[in-house]
Scaffold this active site. Structure first.
Site, short mmCIF file in Angstrom:
data_model
loop_
_atom_site.label_atom_id
_atom_site.label_comp_id
_atom_site.label_asym_id
_atom_site.label_seq_id
_atom_site.Cartn_x
_atom_site.Cartn_y
_atom_site.Cartn_z
N LYS A 143 0.83 -1.21 0.00
CA LYS A 143 0.00 0.00 0.00
C LYS A 143 0.86 1.26 0.00
CE LYS A 143 -1.96 -1.10 3.94
NZ LYS A 143 -1.42 -2.41 4.36
N ARG A 189 -9.45 0.72 8.64
CA ARG A 189 -9.02 -0.63 9.00
C ARG A 189 -10.07 -1.37 9.80
NH1 ARG A 189 -3.15 0.43 8.66
NH2 ARG A 189 -2.00 -1.52 8.81
N ARG A 219 12.00 -5.85 5.40
CA ARG A 219 12.00 -4.41 5.70
C ARG A 219 12.51 -4.16 7.12
NH1 ARG A 219 6.50 -1.09 5.19
NH2 ARG A 219 5.96 -2.38 6.95
N ARG A 249 -0.13 -8.99 13.55
CA ARG A 249 -0.69 -7.95 12.67
C ARG A 249 -1.57 -8.57 11.59
NH1 ARG A 249 4.58 -5.11 10.77
NH2 ARG A 249 3.20 -3.80 9.52
N ARG A 303 11.65 -0.41 12.36
CA ARG A 303 10.27 -0.48 12.85
C ARG A 303 10.12 -1.69 13.78
NH1 ARG A 303 5.68 0.56 8.34
NH2 ARG A 303 4.55 -0.74 9.81
P1 B4P Z 1 3.84 -1.86 2.37
O1 B4P Z 1 2.77 -2.80 2.00
O2 B4P Z 1 3.91 -0.62 1.64
O3 B4P Z 1 3.59 -1.82 3.91
P2 B4P Z 1 2.83 -0.68 4.75
O4 B4P Z 1 2.20 0.34 3.89
O5 B4P Z 1 3.83 -0.21 5.68
O6 B4P Z 1 1.64 -1.39 5.50
P3 B4P Z 1 1.58 -1.78 7.04
O7 B4P Z 1 0.24 -2.37 7.19
O8 B4P Z 1 2.75 -2.62 7.38
O9 B4P Z 1 1.81 -0.48 7.93
P4 B4P Z 1 0.96 0.74 8.46
O10 B4P Z 1 1.96 1.81 8.51
O11 B4P Z 1 -0.28 1.01 7.65
O12 B4P Z 1 5.31 -2.44 2.18
C1 B4P Z 1 5.84 -3.55 2.86
C2 B4P Z 1 7.18 -3.98 2.27
O13 B4P Z 1 6.96 -4.70 1.06
C3 B4P Z 1 8.14 -2.84 1.91
O14 B4P Z 1 9.42 -3.16 2.38
C4 B4P Z 1 8.12 -2.78 0.39
O15 B4P Z 1 9.34 -2.37 -0.15
C5 B4P Z 1 7.81 -4.22 0.03
N1 B4P Z 1 7.08 -4.33 -1.23
C6 B4P Z 1 6.07 -3.53 -1.65
N2 B4P Z 1 5.62 -3.94 -2.86
C7 B4P Z 1 6.36 -5.05 -3.20
C8 B4P Z 1 6.36 -5.92 -4.33
N3 B4P Z 1 5.53 -5.76 -5.37
N4 B4P Z 1 7.24 -6.95 -4.34
C9 B4P Z 1 8.10 -7.13 -3.31
N5 B4P Z 1 8.16 -6.32 -2.21
C10 B4P Z 1 7.29 -5.29 -2.16
O16 B4P Z 1 0.46 0.31 9.92
C11 B4P Z 1 1.35 0.07 10.99
C12 B4P Z 1 0.57 -0.02 12.31
O17 B4P Z 1 -0.05 1.26 12.61
C13 B4P Z 1 -0.59 -1.00 12.37
O18 B4P Z 1 -0.17 -2.32 12.68
C14 B4P Z 1 -1.46 -0.38 13.50
O19 B4P Z 1 -0.95 -0.68 14.78
C15 B4P Z 1 -1.30 1.10 13.27
N6 B4P Z 1 -2.37 1.66 12.42
C16 B4P Z 1 -2.19 2.26 11.21
N7 B4P Z 1 -3.38 2.64 10.68
C17 B4P Z 1 -4.33 2.29 11.58
C18 B4P Z 1 -5.75 2.39 11.60
N8 B4P Z 1 -6.42 2.94 10.58
N9 B4P Z 1 -6.43 1.90 12.67
C19 B4P Z 1 -5.78 1.36 13.70
N10 B4P Z 1 -4.44 1.21 13.75
C20 B4P Z 1 -3.70 1.66 12.70
#
Ligand code: B4P
Length: 190
Positions: free
Chosen positions: A14, A89, A128, A146, A134
């Site tokens: 995402k 979420r 990552r 998660r 993180r």
């Molecule tokens: P991403 O998929 O980009 O991961 P993300 O956006 O960080 O999502 P995530 O769910 O982990 O975190 P968030 O900050 O929203 O990338 C992951 C990895 O994959 C990267 O290293 C990337 O390079 C790699 N990648 C991407 N595309 C690829 C491909 N095609 N092939 C290979 N590799 C690839 O949330 C973190 C925490 O915040 C949650 O657990 C929760 O505690 C809190 N939170 C956030 N929003 C919330 C909400 N709305 N409600 C409640 N809690 C919330």
């Protein structure tokens, strides 16, 4: 306006795809994960509360993230649109978002869900975690927690948008460019 919800489990891509979309479509990126990590690095009371919850792989309370999004929507009044990344979420967050948008004569154009299997998610997040610093990417147990939270609390959000005929799912495995192309095709269909 183009108001897009980018949906998927932790590690689905995402954040990665959002970066491409903001440049291409000149949208404002609203990532609740980034907003929360900002609060943590600024040492705010909200950040201190959120850190403990996030480090354990759980979701922070709905009212906290809804409040953050409400503030950010006001800051982007003249935008061409928004990308909601990692939000909503829970179904309660999805309902709140619809209300926040409706009160501003706005609505969600569509939700794009990235489909990625669990083994691949774990691999990406652990990789990552090696250099991101993180804590929630640091070990397999937290990552599984998660994914579990996603399955129990977040997957119903896809049904919420499906009922409004706004859900489209695409394959989230492949090169970043291939996935971006699939997203572009969905956006072109709006
Ligand atoms: P991403 O998929 O980009 O991961 P993300 O956006 O960080 O999502 P995530 O769910 O982990 O975190 P968030 O900050 O929203 O990338 C992951 C990895 O994959 C990267 O290293 C990337 O390079 C790699 N990648 C991407 N595309 C690829 C491909 N095609 N092939 C290979 N590799 C690839 O949330 C973190 C925490 O915040 C949650 O657990 C929760 O505690 C809190 N939170 C956030 N929003 C919330 C909400 N709305 N409600 C409640 N809690 C919330």
């Amino acid at each position: 306006m183009l108001n897009l919800v980018l949906f998927g489990p932790p590690g689905a891509g995402k954040g990665t795809q959002s970066q491409l979309l903001i440049d291409k479509y000149k949208l404002i990126h609203l990532s609740t994960g980034d907003l929360l990590r900002n609060e943590i690095s600024n040492g705010t009371p909200l950040g201190l509360e959120a850190k403990k919850i996030m480090d354990e792989g759980q979701l922070v309370p709905d009212e906290v993230v809804i409040g953050m999004i409400n503030n950010m929507l006001d800051k982007g009044k003249d935008a061409k649109g928004f990308i909601f990344d990692g939000f909503p979420r829970t179904v309660a967050q999805a309902e709140a978002l619809d209300n926040l948008l409706e009160s501003r004569q706005m609505s969600i154009s569509g939700m794009i869900a990235l489909i990625v299997d669990e083994d691949e998610l774990e691999k990406r997040l652990l990789s990552r975690g090696k250099d991101s610093g993180r804590p929630d990417d640091a070990n397999q147990e937290i990552i599984r927690k998660r994914i579990q939270e996603y399955k129990s609390k977040t997957t119903p959000v896809a049904n919420y948008y499906d009922k409004q005929d706004k859900l489209q799912s695409i394959k989230g495995v492949g090169s970043i460019e291939e996935i971006a192309e699939s997203i572009d095709k969905v956006i072109a269909s709006y």
